[in-house]
Design a protein around this motif. Structure first.
Motif, PDB file in Angstrom:
ATOM      1  N   ILE A   2       0.849  -1.192   0.000  1.00 35.62           N
ATOM      2  CA  ILE A   2       0.000   0.000   0.000  1.00 35.62           C
ATOM      3  C   ILE A   2       0.884   1.241   0.000  1.00 35.62           C
ATOM      4  O   ILE A   2       1.879   1.309   0.725  1.00 35.62           O
ATOM      5  N   ASP A  24      -3.566   4.623   0.045  1.00 30.33           N
ATOM      6  CA  ASP A  24      -4.238   4.270  -1.195  1.00 30.33           C
ATOM      7  C   ASP A  24      -4.723   2.827  -1.065  1.00 30.33           C
ATOM      8  O   ASP A  24      -3.968   1.886  -1.287  1.00 30.33           O
ATOM      9  N   VAL A  25      -5.982   2.664  -0.666  1.00 30.24           N
ATOM     10  CA  VAL A  25      -6.540   1.329  -0.439  1.00 30.24           C
ATOM     11  C   VAL A  25      -7.612   0.983  -1.477  1.00 30.24           C
ATOM     12  O   VAL A  25      -8.465   0.117  -1.230  1.00 30.24           O
ATOM     13  N   ALA A  26      -7.548   1.625  -2.632  1.00 27.49           N
ATOM     14  CA  ALA A  26      -8.547   1.398  -3.676  1.00 27.49           C
ATOM     15  C   ALA A  26      -8.649  -0.078  -4.058  1.00 27.49           C
ATOM     16  O   ALA A  26      -9.741  -0.566  -4.362  1.00 27.49           O
ATOM     17  N   ASP A  27      -7.538  -0.797  -4.039  1.00 22.34           N
ATOM     18  CA  ASP A  27      -7.530  -2.209  -4.414  1.00 22.34           C
ATOM     19  C   ASP A  27      -7.557  -3.140  -3.210  1.00 22.34           C
ATOM     20  O   ASP A  27      -7.317  -4.333  -3.353  1.00 22.34           O
ATOM     21  N   ARG A  28      -7.817  -2.599  -2.018  1.00 24.04           N
ATOM     22  CA  ARG A  28      -7.795  -3.407  -0.791  1.00 24.04           C
ATOM     23  C   ARG A  28      -9.058  -3.179   0.041  1.00 24.04           C
ATOM     24  O   ARG A  28      -9.035  -2.493   1.061  1.00 24.04           O
ATOM     25  N   PRO A  29     -10.210  -3.746  -0.377  1.00 28.45           N
ATOM     26  CA  PRO A  29     -11.436  -3.561   0.401  1.00 28.45           C
ATOM     27  C   PRO A  29     -11.320  -4.105   1.823  1.00 28.45           C
ATOM     28  O   PRO A  29     -11.987  -3.613   2.728  1.00 28.45           O
ATOM     29  N   ASP A  30     -10.464  -5.112   2.039  1.00 23.75           N
ATOM     30  CA  ASP A  30     -10.279  -5.638   3.392  1.00 23.75           C
ATOM     31  C   ASP A  30      -9.675  -4.589   4.310  1.00 23.75           C
ATOM     32  O   ASP A  30     -10.062  -4.458   5.474  1.00 23.75           O
ATOM     33  N   THR A  32      -9.823  -1.250   3.647  1.00 22.40           N
ATOM     34  CA  THR A  32     -10.788  -0.154   3.679  1.00 22.40           C
ATOM     35  C   THR A  32     -11.801  -0.341   4.799  1.00 22.40           C
ATOM     36  O   THR A  32     -12.237   0.626   5.429  1.00 22.40           O
ATOM     37  N   THR A  97      -8.054   5.689   5.756  1.00 24.25           N
ATOM     38  CA  THR A  97      -8.370   4.956   4.530  1.00 24.25           C
ATOM     39  C   THR A  97      -9.261   5.760   3.592  1.00 24.25           C
ATOM     40  O   THR A  97      -9.593   5.287   2.519  1.00 24.25           O
TER      41      THR A  97
END
Length: 131
Positions: A2, A24-30, A32, A97
């Motif tokens: 991240i 930048d957690v756009a690709d990490r819903p866990d 987020t 987040t």
């Protein structure tokens, strides 16, 4: 890994300053969802690891309760030196987040404790952190 979108300071109701990074957690819903879990269930069991890299420091966060989660945040030096220095002195860091611009003055965040002495030692020894 991240990345950090921005850094700054958040202030508690008592006026205490907390070093803060927006991730930048756009690709990490866990990841987020962790602030929501943190707000409802508390922080639970959390361990952090700090490791130097050629261009900075990686902070790995591992949660084992109330949920299982692990993620690593990449900090670049000297760019992130001010917030990392503040975190080393404070012994904690807020991981937001959501950027404040999207949520007003109340971004979703996860508060973590870290080994301030280890972080300070890594920063002092890191060639990229030297003037």
């Amino acid at each position: 890994m991240i990345t950090v979108l921005e850094t700054g300071v958040a202030y508690g109701e008592d006026g205490v300053a907390f070093p803060t990074v927006v991730l930048d957690v756009a690709d990490r819903p866990d990841v987020t969802d962790l602030p929501r879990v943190h707000q409802i269930e508390g922080i639970g069991d959390l361990v952090t690891f700090l490791e130097p890299t050629d261009d900075g420091v990686v902070l790995t966060i591992r949660l084992t309760r109330p949920v299982l989660a692990e993620f690593a945040v990449r900090f670049l030096l000297p760019e992130h030196l001010p917030v990392l220095g503040h975190a080393a002195l404070a012994g904690h860091l807020l991981l937001a987040t959501t950027p404040p611009a999207e949520t007003g003055d109340n971004p979703a965040w996860l508060a973590i404790d870290l080994d301030g002495h280890r972080l300070a030692a890594l920063l002092v020894a890191h060639p990229a952190a030297q003037p």
